[in-house]
Design a protein around this motif. Structure first.
Motif, PDB file in Angstrom:
ATOM      1  N   MET A 177       0.860  -1.185   0.000  1.00 36.21           N
ATOM      2  CA  MET A 177       0.000   0.000   0.000  1.00 36.21           C
ATOM      3  C   MET A 177       0.899   1.239   0.000  1.00 36.21           C
ATOM      4  O   MET A 177       1.923   1.266   0.682  1.00 36.21           O
ATOM      5  CB  MET A 177      -0.853  -0.074   1.275  1.00 36.21           C
ATOM      6  N   ARG A 178       0.493   2.280  -0.766  1.00 37.58           N
ATOM      7  CA  ARG A 178       1.348   3.476  -0.876  1.00 37.58           C
ATOM      8  C   ARG A 178       0.702   4.694  -0.199  1.00 37.58           C
ATOM      9  O   ARG A 178      -0.491   4.964  -0.394  1.00 37.58           O
ATOM     10  CB  ARG A 178       1.609   3.786  -2.345  1.00 37.58           C
ATOM     11  N   VAL A 179       1.499   5.408   0.564  1.00 39.87           N
ATOM     12  CA  VAL A 179       1.047   6.593   1.293  1.00 39.87           C
ATOM     13  C   VAL A 179       1.813   7.806   0.778  1.00 39.87           C
ATOM     14  O   VAL A 179       3.041   7.846   0.889  1.00 39.87           O
ATOM     15  CB  VAL A 179       1.319   6.453   2.807  1.00 39.87           C
ATOM     16  N   ALA A 180       1.099   8.777   0.216  1.00 39.11           N
ATOM     17  CA  ALA A 180       1.767  10.000  -0.252  1.00 39.11           C
ATOM     18  C   ALA A 180       1.834  11.001   0.898  1.00 39.11           C
ATOM     19  O   ALA A 180       0.828  11.256   1.557  1.00 39.11           O
ATOM     20  CB  ALA A 180       0.995  10.608  -1.424  1.00 39.11           C
ATOM     21  N   THR A 181       3.020  11.560   1.130  1.00 43.67           N
ATOM     22  CA  THR A 181       3.158  12.521   2.229  1.00 43.67           C
ATOM     23  C   THR A 181       4.493  13.244   2.178  1.00 43.67           C
ATOM     24  O   THR A 181       5.453  12.757   1.572  1.00 43.67           O
ATOM     25  CB  THR A 181       3.034  11.830   3.610  1.00 43.67           C
ATOM     26  N   LYS A 182       4.525  14.430   2.830  1.00 48.41           N
ATOM     27  CA  LYS A 182       5.845  15.012   3.131  1.00 48.41           C
ATOM     28  C   LYS A 182       6.162  14.813   4.614  1.00 48.41           C
ATOM     29  O   LYS A 182       7.240  15.170   5.078  1.00 48.41           O
ATOM     30  CB  LYS A 182       5.908  16.482   2.716  1.00 48.41           C
ATOM     31  N   TYR A 183       5.210  14.239   5.360  1.00 46.54           N
ATOM     32  CA  TYR A 183       5.402  14.006   6.804  1.00 46.54           C
ATOM     33  C   TYR A 183       5.906  12.584   7.030  1.00 46.54           C
ATOM     34  O   TYR A 183       5.188  11.730   7.555  1.00 46.54           O
ATOM     35  CB  TYR A 183       4.104  14.258   7.561  1.00 46.54           C
ATOM     36  N   ILE A 184       7.147  12.343   6.636  1.00 45.11           N
ATOM     37  CA  ILE A 184       7.659  10.976   6.593  1.00 45.11           C
ATOM     38  C   ILE A 184       7.895  10.411   7.995  1.00 45.11           C
ATOM     39  O   ILE A 184       7.409   9.330   8.342  1.00 45.11           O
ATOM     40  CB  ILE A 184       8.955  10.947   5.758  1.00 45.11           C
ATOM     41  N   ARG A 185       8.617  11.152   8.821  1.00 45.60           N
ATOM     42  CA  ARG A 185       8.903  10.689  10.187  1.00 45.60           C
ATOM     43  C   ARG A 185       7.601  10.492  10.970  1.00 45.60           C
ATOM     44  O   ARG A 185       7.420   9.489  11.677  1.00 45.60           O
ATOM     45  CB  ARG A 185       9.787  11.724  10.895  1.00 45.60           C
ATOM     46  N   THR A 186       6.698  11.451  10.798  1.00 44.49           N
ATOM     47  CA  THR A 186       5.416  11.422  11.512  1.00 44.49           C
ATOM     48  C   THR A 186       4.596  10.199  11.089  1.00 44.49           C
ATOM     49  O   THR A 186       4.011   9.510  11.923  1.00 44.49           O
ATOM     50  CB  THR A 186       4.638  12.718  11.187  1.00 44.49           C
ATOM     51  N   THR A 187       4.573   9.946   9.787  1.00 47.47           N
ATOM     52  CA  THR A 187       3.818   8.807   9.257  1.00 47.47           C
ATOM     53  C   THR A 187       4.403   7.490   9.782  1.00 47.47           C
ATOM     54  O   THR A 187       3.673   6.619  10.259  1.00 47.47           O
ATOM     55  CB  THR A 187       3.851   8.820   7.713  1.00 47.47           C
ATOM     56  N   ARG A 188       5.732   7.371   9.710  1.00 47.08           N
ATOM     57  CA  ARG A 188       6.363   6.117  10.166  1.00 47.08           C
ATOM     58  C   ARG A 188       6.020   5.824  11.622  1.00 47.08           C
ATOM     59  O   ARG A 188       5.644   4.705  11.970  1.00 47.08           O
ATOM     60  CB  ARG A 188       7.882   6.213  10.022  1.00 47.08           C
ATOM     61  N   ALA A 189       6.134   6.854  12.453  1.00 48.77           N
ATOM     62  CA  ALA A 189       5.886   6.652  13.880  1.00 48.77           C
ATOM     63  C   ALA A 189       4.430   6.268  14.121  1.00 48.77           C
ATOM     64  O   ALA A 189       4.127   5.339  14.878  1.00 48.77           O
ATOM     65  CB  ALA A 189       6.244   7.918  14.657  1.00 48.77           C
ATOM     66  N   PHE A 190       3.514   6.957  13.449  1.00 49.29           N
ATOM     67  CA  PHE A 190       2.085   6.711  13.702  1.00 49.29           C
ATOM     68  C   PHE A 190       1.648   5.349  13.165  1.00 49.29           C
ATOM     69  O   PHE A 190       0.892   4.628  13.821  1.00 49.29           O
ATOM     70  CB  PHE A 190       1.248   7.828  13.071  1.00 49.29           C
ATOM     71  N   PHE A 191       2.123   4.997  11.986  1.00 44.10           N
ATOM     72  CA  PHE A 191       1.755   3.684  11.432  1.00 44.10           C
ATOM     73  C   PHE A 191       2.329   2.569  12.310  1.00 44.10           C
ATOM     74  O   PHE A 191       1.677   1.552  12.537  1.00 44.10           O
ATOM     75  CB  PHE A 191       2.221   3.561   9.967  1.00 44.10           C
ATOM     76  N   ALA A 192       3.538   2.747  12.801  1.00 51.34           N
ATOM     77  CA  ALA A 192       4.136   1.733  13.684  1.00 51.34           C
ATOM     78  C   ALA A 192       3.309   1.585  14.958  1.00 51.34           C
ATOM     79  O   ALA A 192       3.007   0.467  15.388  1.00 51.34           O
ATOM     80  CB  ALA A 192       5.576   2.113  14.020  1.00 51.34           C
ATOM     81  N   GLU A 193       2.906   2.715  15.536  1.00 52.34           N
ATOM     82  CA  GLU A 193       2.059   2.672  16.741  1.00 52.34           C
ATOM     83  C   GLU A 193       0.774   1.892  16.488  1.00 52.34           C
ATOM     84  O   GLU A 193       0.216   1.273  17.389  1.00 52.34           O
ATOM     85  CB  GLU A 193       1.610   4.092  17.125  1.00 52.34           C
ATOM     86  N   ASN A 194       0.288   1.966  15.255  1.00 49.39           N
ATOM     87  CA  ASN A 194      -0.961   1.296  14.913  1.00 49.39           C
ATOM     88  C   ASN A 194      -0.735  -0.089  14.302  1.00 49.39           C
ATOM     89  O   ASN A 194      -1.658  -0.686  13.731  1.00 49.39           O
ATOM     90  CB  ASN A 194      -1.779   2.171  13.963  1.00 49.39           C
ATOM     91  N   GLY A 195       0.493  -0.560  14.393  1.00 51.27           N
ATOM     92  CA  GLY A 195       0.782  -1.931  13.964  1.00 51.27           C
ATOM     93  C   GLY A 195       0.756  -2.129  12.463  1.00 51.27           C
ATOM     94  O   GLY A 195       0.572  -3.257  11.995  1.00 51.27           O
ATOM     95  N   ILE A 196       0.916  -1.049  11.694  1.00 50.89           N
ATOM     96  CA  ILE A 196       0.951  -1.195  10.235  1.00 50.89           C
ATOM     97  C   ILE A 196       2.401  -1.083   9.787  1.00 50.89           C
ATOM     98  O   ILE A 196       3.046  -0.059  10.002  1.00 50.89           O
ATOM     99  CB  ILE A 196       0.092  -0.115   9.537  1.00 50.89           C
ATOM    100  N   ALA A 197       2.902  -2.173   9.193  1.00 53.40           N
ATOM    101  CA  ALA A 197       4.311  -2.192   8.798  1.00 53.40           C
ATOM    102  C   ALA A 197       4.469  -2.362   7.287  1.00 53.40           C
ATOM    103  O   ALA A 197       5.464  -1.935   6.707  1.00 53.40           O
ATOM    104  CB  ALA A 197       5.039  -3.333   9.514  1.00 53.40           C
ATOM    105  N   ASP A 198       3.470  -2.959   6.657  1.00 55.96           N
ATOM    106  CA  ASP A 198       3.609  -3.278   5.232  1.00 55.96           C
ATOM    107  C   ASP A 198       2.996  -2.172   4.376  1.00 55.96           C
ATOM    108  O   ASP A 198       1.823  -2.249   3.976  1.00 55.96           O
ATOM    109  CB  ASP A 198       2.935  -4.629   4.950  1.00 55.96           C
ATOM    110  N   TYR A 199       3.760  -1.134   4.128  1.00 57.51           N
ATOM    111  CA  TYR A 199       3.302  -0.021   3.280  1.00 57.51           C
ATOM    112  C   TYR A 199       4.546   0.678   2.752  1.00 57.51           C
ATOM    113  O   TYR A 199       5.666   0.421   3.213  1.00 57.51           O
ATOM    114  CB  TYR A 199       2.443   0.958   4.085  1.00 57.51           C
ATOM    115  N   ARG A 200       4.342   1.557   1.790  1.00 54.97           N
ATOM    116  CA  ARG A 200       5.469   2.278   1.222  1.00 54.97           C
ATOM    117  C   ARG A 200       5.136   3.758   1.207  1.00 54.97           C
ATOM    118  O   ARG A 200       3.987   4.130   0.908  1.00 54.97           O
ATOM    119  CB  ARG A 200       5.709   1.773  -0.202  1.00 54.97           C
ATOM    120  N   ILE A 201       6.109   4.610   1.544  1.00 55.42           N
ATOM    121  CA  ILE A 201       5.871   6.055   1.492  1.00 55.42           C
ATOM    122  C   ILE A 201       6.298   6.590   0.139  1.00 55.42           C
ATOM    123  O   ILE A 201       7.379   6.268  -0.359  1.00 55.42           O
ATOM    124  CB  ILE A 201       6.640   6.773   2.625  1.00 55.42           C
ATOM    125  N   VAL A 202       5.404   7.375  -0.472  1.00 54.30           N
ATOM    126  CA  VAL A 202       5.738   8.079  -1.711  1.00 54.30           C
ATOM    127  C   VAL A 202       5.896   9.536  -1.316  1.00 54.30           C
ATOM    128  O   VAL A 202       4.938  10.181  -0.905  1.00 54.30           O
ATOM    129  CB  VAL A 202       4.603   7.932  -2.746  1.00 54.30           C
TER     130      VAL A 202
END
Ligand code: ATP
Ligand code: PRP
Ligand code: MG
Length: 323
Positions: A134-159
């Protein structure tokens, strides 16, 4: 070497005008000699302070590095730009403007997807059916990584997206986005919805201090002056001054403290009573004063309330040396 306090202020964008207006209200007029293209300035009538006009995200970086003492920037950028903000920055005070939420938003058409747990299922389904992340578009890369990890989502890609992020799902660049929203208009226009537990951070502009900056005596003295003015303006904004003449003024003043959270800044003298009353309690307080014999009651706004103590400066002083 310059011993000036360096204050970084947004040079463009959403925060610029509000920041200048905020300092002006506190009696600190920012001067930019040579116009908008000169990126150094001063505060009118206040020596020992240099203004650095920078972009909001640069300000977060310069604060973390300790290259500036104070900066105005959004919390979204502080947490995105700085790895461990708590260890090198002190949030002096929120500024009441630049409100924006950092959110996870998905296409409205995904009717079965309302929460981060649902999104986790989407990521798994996508991997299972297409073999792709799954692809997530963002400029908030650090924020996205931390929040997705907190929510147990690991299998995604940042665009990585540096602008018009909300257009990414429609153009097929990503399935969903993480971005800031204020009115929500851009999300609606792009047929996106916020997940119910997808508000990552509520942001507003803050005055931030850099713990790693060189806090010699001179910049510290300048900081005290700036924070004295800011605190006085903030205090004044929370109250109205109530004046009246009434029998038993001292006793009524005393009662107003417990009833309305007012203060009696100058003590009661004879029948003259001056109260500083929280804005929301002003009318109830006026009614009560009349019930107790006051005839004419005036209410006015105050520009500044200077006090002997300065909690903003005390807070800063308590943390300097930690960086
Ligand atoms: N509606 C909004 N849209 C964008 N930013 C907002 C909004 N409301 C408040 N802000 C705040 O303003 C900050 C700076 O946004 P702005 O768009 O002004 O900068 P920018 O020009 O995008 O900066 P840069 O060019 O460095 O990326 C945001 O990170 C956020 O903290
Ligand atoms: O919820 P809304 O009120 O619609 O505001 C949110 C939009 O505003 C910001 O973009 P901006 O206009 O700053 O453009 P940028 O992406 O070039 O920074 C932000 O990135 C969103 O796209
Ligand atoms: Mg922007």
């Amino acid at each position: 070497m310059s011993r000036d306090l360096i204050l970084a202020v947004p040079s463009k964008g959403r925060l610029q005008e509000n920041a200048a207006a905020f300092f002006a209200r506190a009696g600190l007029k920012l001067e930019q000699p040579g116009g908008a293209r000169n990126y150094r300035g001063r505060i009118k009538g206040l020596d020992g302070v240099e203004i650095a006009f920078l972009s909001a995200s640069e300000i977060a970086r310069e604060l973390a590095a300790g290259n500036v003492h104070f900066g105005v920037t959004g919390l979204d950028l502080v947490y995105e730009t700085v790895a461990e903000p708590d260890s090198c920055l002190h949030l002096v005070t929120p500024l009441g403007f630049g409100h924006a939420d950092v959110v996870v938003a998905v296409p409205k058409a995904w009717i079965d997807v309302a929460t981060m747990a649902d999104l986790s299922d989407v990521a798994q389904d996508m991997r299972a059916s297409s073999g792709r992340a799954m692809r997530v578009a963002t400029k908030y890369i650090r924020t996205t990584r931390a929040f997705f990890a907190e929510n147990g989502i690991a299998d995604y890609r940042i665009v990585e997206s540096l602008g018009a992020t909300e257009g990414a799902p429609a153009s097929g660049v990503a399935e969903l986005i993480v971005d800031i929203t204020t009115t929500g208009a851009t999300l609606v226009a792009n047929n996106l919805k916020i997940l119910s537990d997808g508000v990552i951070r509520r942001s507003q502009a803050h005055l931030v201090a850099a713990l790693r900056a060189p806090w010699d005596a001179e910049p510290l003295a300048a900081a005290r002056t700036i924070l004295d003015r800011i605190a006085a303006e903030a205090r004044a904004g929370r109250i109205r001054e109530i004046r009246t003449t009434v029998a038993r003024a001292a006793m009524l003043g005393h009662d107003a403290v417990s009833r309305f959270g007012a203060t009696v800044p100058f003590g009661a003298q004879g029948s003259n009573l001056v109260l500083h009353c929280p804005v929301d309690e002003v009318y109830p307080c006026v009614v009560w004063l009349r019930e107790n014999g006051a005839e004419t009651v005036t209410v006015s706004s105050v520009d500044y309330v200077f006090e002997a103590t300065n909690p903003l400066f005390a807070g800063l002083q308590g943390r300097i040396g930690e960086g």
